[in-house]
Design a protein around this motif. Structure first.
Motif, PDB file in Angstrom:
ATOM      1  N   CYS A  74      10.221  -3.515  -0.282  1.00 24.86           N
ATOM      2  CA  CYS A  74       9.162  -2.716  -0.905  1.00 24.86           C
ATOM      3  C   CYS A  74       7.992  -2.416   0.025  1.00 24.86           C
ATOM      4  CB  CYS A  74       8.666  -3.420  -2.159  1.00 24.86           C
ATOM      5  SG  CYS A  74       9.952  -3.593  -3.427  1.00 24.86           S
ATOM      6  N   THR A  75       8.007  -2.972   1.237  1.00 28.32           N
ATOM      7  CA  THR A  75       6.886  -2.750   2.150  1.00 28.32           C
ATOM      8  C   THR A  75       6.772  -1.279   2.555  1.00 28.32           C
ATOM      9  OG1 THR A  75       6.999  -4.997   3.009  1.00 28.32           O
ATOM     10  CG2 THR A  75       5.920  -3.373   4.382  1.00 28.32           C
ATOM     11  N   LEU A  76       7.866  -0.684   3.003  1.00 29.28           N
ATOM     12  CA  LEU A  76       7.816   0.719   3.435  1.00 29.28           C
ATOM     13  C   LEU A  76       7.535   1.673   2.275  1.00 29.28           C
ATOM     14  CD1 LEU A  76      10.668   0.834   6.127  1.00 29.28           C
ATOM     15  CD2 LEU A  76       8.192   0.722   6.484  1.00 29.28           C
ATOM     16  N   PRO A  77       8.185   1.515   1.100  1.00 29.16           N
ATOM     17  CA  PRO A  77       7.807   2.379  -0.028  1.00 29.16           C
ATOM     18  C   PRO A  77       6.344   2.244  -0.424  1.00 29.16           C
ATOM     19  CG  PRO A  77       9.922   1.334  -0.460  1.00 29.16           C
ATOM     20  CD  PRO A  77       9.375   0.710   0.789  1.00 29.16           C
ATOM     21  N   ALA A  78       5.805   1.021  -0.396  1.00 31.37           N
ATOM     22  CA  ALA A  78       4.385   0.832  -0.719  1.00 31.37           C
ATOM     23  C   ALA A  78       3.503   1.553   0.293  1.00 31.37           C
ATOM     24  CB  ALA A  78       4.050  -0.658  -0.753  1.00 31.37           C
ATOM     25  N   GLY A  79       3.891   1.499   1.571  1.00 36.65           N
ATOM     26  CA  GLY A  79       3.143   2.209   2.598  1.00 36.65           C
ATOM     27  C   GLY A  79       3.201   3.713   2.410  1.00 36.65           C
ATOM     28  N   ALA A  80       4.373   4.219   2.007  1.00 35.89           N
ATOM     29  CA  ALA A  80       4.518   5.656   1.777  1.00 35.89           C
ATOM     30  C   ALA A  80       3.648   6.113   0.601  1.00 35.89           C
ATOM     31  CB  ALA A  80       5.984   5.994   1.517  1.00 35.89           C
ATOM     32  N   ILE A  81       3.594   5.302  -0.461  1.00 35.91           N
ATOM     33  CA  ILE A  81       2.740   5.626  -1.608  1.00 35.91           C
ATOM     34  C   ILE A  81       1.272   5.627  -1.185  1.00 35.91           C
ATOM     35  CG2 ILE A  81       1.928   4.788  -3.850  1.00 35.91           C
ATOM     36  CD1 ILE A  81       4.808   3.705  -4.276  1.00 35.91           C
ATOM     37  N   ALA A  82       0.878   4.625  -0.399  1.00 40.87           N
ATOM     38  CA  ALA A  82      -0.513   4.551   0.058  1.00 40.87           C
ATOM     39  C   ALA A  82      -0.871   5.732   0.944  1.00 40.87           C
ATOM     40  CB  ALA A  82      -0.736   3.236   0.809  1.00 40.87           C
ATOM     41  N   GLN A  83       0.064   6.155   1.797  1.00 43.43           N
ATOM     42  CA  GLN A  83      -0.197   7.269   2.706  1.00 43.43           C
ATOM     43  C   GLN A  83      -0.362   8.584   1.948  1.00 43.43           C
ATOM     44  OE1 GLN A  83       2.783   7.762   5.710  1.00 43.43           O
ATOM     45  NE2 GLN A  83       1.788   9.508   6.666  1.00 43.43           N
ATOM     46  N   ARG A  84       0.413   8.768   0.882  1.00 43.50           N
ATOM     47  CA  ARG A  84       0.387  10.037   0.161  1.00 43.50           C
ATOM     48  C   ARG A  84      -0.634  10.054  -0.975  1.00 43.50           C
ATOM     49  NH1 ARG A  84       3.298  14.449   0.303  1.00 43.50           N
ATOM     50  NH2 ARG A  84       4.604  13.505   1.911  1.00 43.50           N
ATOM     51  N   HIS A  85      -0.764   8.936  -1.678  1.00 46.17           N
ATOM     52  CA  HIS A  85      -1.609   8.917  -2.881  1.00 46.17           C
ATOM     53  C   HIS A  85      -2.814   7.984  -2.773  1.00 46.17           C
ATOM     54  CE1 HIS A  85       1.479  11.249  -4.937  1.00 46.17           C
ATOM     55  NE2 HIS A  85       2.379  10.361  -4.544  1.00 46.17           N
ATOM     56  N   GLY A  86      -2.936   7.272  -1.665  1.00 53.15           N
ATOM     57  CA  GLY A  86      -4.049   6.350  -1.499  1.00 53.15           C
ATOM     58  C   GLY A  86      -3.634   4.914  -1.773  1.00 53.15           C
ATOM     59  N   ARG A  87      -4.397   3.998  -1.178  1.00 56.20           N
ATOM     60  CA  ARG A  87      -4.039   2.577  -1.304  1.00 56.20           C
ATOM     61  C   ARG A  87      -4.184   2.069  -2.738  1.00 56.20           C
ATOM     62  NH1 ARG A  87      -3.182  -0.109   3.557  1.00 56.20           N
ATOM     63  NH2 ARG A  87      -4.227   0.707   5.429  1.00 56.20           N
ATOM     64  N   ARG A  88      -5.151   2.565  -3.479  1.00 58.11           N
ATOM     65  CA  ARG A  88      -5.362   2.036  -4.824  1.00 58.11           C
ATOM     66  C   ARG A  88      -4.144   2.281  -5.716  1.00 58.11           C
ATOM     67  NH1 ARG A  88     -10.479   3.614  -8.580  1.00 58.11           N
ATOM     68  NH2 ARG A  88      -9.420   5.630  -8.560  1.00 58.11           N
ATOM     69  N   ALA A  89      -3.495   3.429  -5.567  1.00 57.22           N
ATOM     70  CA  ALA A  89      -2.284   3.704  -6.348  1.00 57.22           C
ATOM     71  C   ALA A  89      -1.203   2.669  -6.040  1.00 57.22           C
ATOM     72  CB  ALA A  89      -1.769   5.111  -6.038  1.00 57.22           C
ATOM     73  N   ALA A  90      -1.051   2.342  -4.751  1.00 62.07           N
ATOM     74  CA  ALA A  90      -0.075   1.318  -4.370  1.00 62.07           C
ATOM     75  C   ALA A  90      -0.460  -0.042  -4.940  1.00 62.07           C
ATOM     76  CB  ALA A  90       0.029   1.249  -2.841  1.00 62.07           C
ATOM     77  N   PHE A  91      -1.768  -0.345  -4.941  1.00 59.96           N
ATOM     78  CA  PHE A  91      -2.229  -1.625  -5.470  1.00 59.96           C
ATOM     79  C   PHE A  91      -1.874  -1.771  -6.953  1.00 59.96           C
ATOM     80  CE2 PHE A  91      -6.007  -1.750  -2.274  1.00 59.96           C
ATOM     81  CZ  PHE A  91      -5.111  -2.007  -1.247  1.00 59.96           C
ATOM     82  N   LEU A  92      -2.093  -0.716  -7.727  1.00 57.50           N
ATOM     83  CA  LEU A  92      -1.864  -0.802  -9.172  1.00 57.50           C
ATOM     84  C   LEU A  92      -0.375  -0.876  -9.496  1.00 57.50           C
ATOM     85  CD1 LEU A  92      -4.629   1.645 -10.442  1.00 57.50           C
ATOM     86  CD2 LEU A  92      -4.652  -0.850 -10.367  1.00 57.50           C
ATOM     87  N   ILE A  93       0.449  -0.175  -8.736  1.00 59.26           N
ATOM     88  CA  ILE A  93       1.901  -0.307  -8.923  1.00 59.26           C
ATOM     89  C   ILE A  93       2.341  -1.728  -8.598  1.00 59.26           C
ATOM     90  CG2 ILE A  93       4.149   0.434  -8.029  1.00 59.26           C
ATOM     91  CD1 ILE A  93       2.921   3.227  -7.646  1.00 59.26           C
TER      92      ILE A  93
END
Length: 409
Positions: A74-93
């Motif tokens: 899940c590290t790379l998908p989390a990074g992709a979400i943070a890159q596209r939608h911002g870190r907070r979106a990744a944090f909440l997921i």
């Protein structure tokens, strides 16, 4: 007069930015404390519950291995979400995964399902992967010269995780008998929900078009000698911490020691992992990241030596404490090296790649740990830890020699 009037509005803006930075770092630190308890609960209970539910004793530590697989996957998908939608979106997921792991794990204990428990720990790994990106998010909030200190300050939250996690296990594990640990996992889900509420208030800039584009190809960045050294040191630090910490609670049980002693040993281990963060950032600024990483490797080797000297409670506890301090110096130092390897627009991709390699390598350590412990004993697990330490020290020595030659020329 007009010049004075024109300049005065800039001051509140600067103070506001400083306040936002402090607020972000504070929230990330508190979230680290709460969310970090997730990993502590899994490590404290994973091998024990695995031993209770597994069809074979050799599979006792498989849930923890699956936890590490979840981190890596899940590290790379989390990074992709943070890159596209911002870190907070990744944090909440990630915190949603934290709630899910608690609910599924409790259900697995009630139903007596080993494989459902393994699925639960996979989501726990996904949560942990996101939590570990908090340190880089804190570094984004401050000027370059303060990044090591911001990074290490967020890691201080792990000190409180080291208290919250084991105490959560100790005070809840017998509340829903005969389903031992079921109440613990429900409490874990509640703590993850509180962490999500705190993270909602984190204010980080939305990714720009340049950041979404990503900068240089990862292959170019990954071939940098400094990045290779950072990854090797991060891998060895986390691999050995996970390798020994996974086996320790079960080894203590096999040596006739109580679950309460194992919980307390794990508590001091996690505190030792994060308490040095009050100073690690300053040490990196003073002595450089490579020097701090070297000290971390030496402390990890000392932990293995202490473990080989005996199997009393004191030996296990001192081993876990030294292992925790060694991990802190090694991992935080390696993370500081990663910050020197990328441009601003490349940060999420490079940081995610680093964590992916680190956690992916940890998978092998987790899978090997349980089998080696049950087949060959605690001493074998300890002896095997010296080879990776030697590899990291050789890499650091090679980097030091290369830097001396470059400066001399």
């Amino acid at each position: 007069m007009s010049q004075v009037i024109a300049r005065t509005p800039a001051r509140p803006s600067s103070l506001s930015g400083h306040d936002y930075a402090r607020g972000n770092v504070a929230r990330l630190t508190i979230a680290q404390a709460l969310a970090g308890a997730n990993s502590v609960v899994v490590y404290a209970t994973g091998a024990i519950v695995g031993n209770m539910l597994a069809p074979s004793p050799a599979l006792a530590t498989l849930p923890i291995s699956i936890f590490v697989v979840g981190m890596a996957a899940c590290t790379l998908p989390a990074g992709a979400i943070a890159q596209r939608h911002g870190r907070r979106a990744a944090f909440l997921i990630g915190t949603a995964c934290g709630v899910l792991v608690g609910l599924l794990a409790a259900l697995a204990v009630v139903l007596g399902s080993f494989w459902l428990f393994c699925a639960a720990t996979f989501f726990g790994g996904a949560y942990a992967a996101v939590v570990l990106s908090f340190r880089f998010a804190a570094a984004d909030c401050v000027p370059t010269e303060r990044r090591p200190r911001a990074l290490s300050f967020v890691m201080v939250g792990g000190v409180f995780a080291g208290v919250i996690g084991p105490q959560l296990v100790t005070y809840t594990m017998y509340l829903w008998m005969p389903h031992m640990f079921a109440a613990t996992f429900l409490a874990q889900a509640a703590v993850a929900a509180v962490s999500a509420l705190i993270l909602v208030g984190v204010r980080l800039p939305t990714p720009t078009a340049v950041e979404v584009a990503g900068g240089r190809p990862l292959g170019v960045i990954a071939r940098q000698p400094r990045f290779i050294i950072a990854v090797i040191c991060g891998v060895v630090s986390y691999l050995l911490m996970n390798f020994l910490m996974t086996a320790a609670p079960l080894a203590m049980q096999m040596c006739g020691l109580s679950q309460e002693a194992a919980n307390l040993g794990l508590q001091w281990h996690v505190i030792a992992m994060y308490a040095p963060s009050f100073l690690t950032g300053r040490l990196i600024t003073r002595f450089g990241a490579p020097g701090v990483v070297t000290a971390g490797m030496a402390l990890t080797a000392a932990a293995a030596v202490v473990g080989l000297l005996g199997v009393d409670v004191s030996h296990f506890w001192l081993t876990l404490i030294l292992l925790g301090i060694g991990w802190n110096f090694g991992f935080v130092g390696a993370s500081a090296l990663v910050l020197e390897c990328h441009r601003p627009e490349e940060k999420t991709r490079v940081q995610s790649l680093n964590d992916f390699v680190v956690f992916g390598t940890m998978v092998f350590g987790s899978f090997l740990s349980g089998g080696l412990l049950t087949a060959y004993g605690w001493d074998t697990v300890l002896w095997l830890s010296f080879s990776p330490i030697l590899l990291a020290l050789l890499a650091l020595a090679g980097s030091y020699v290369a830097r001396r030659r470059t400066s001399a020329s």
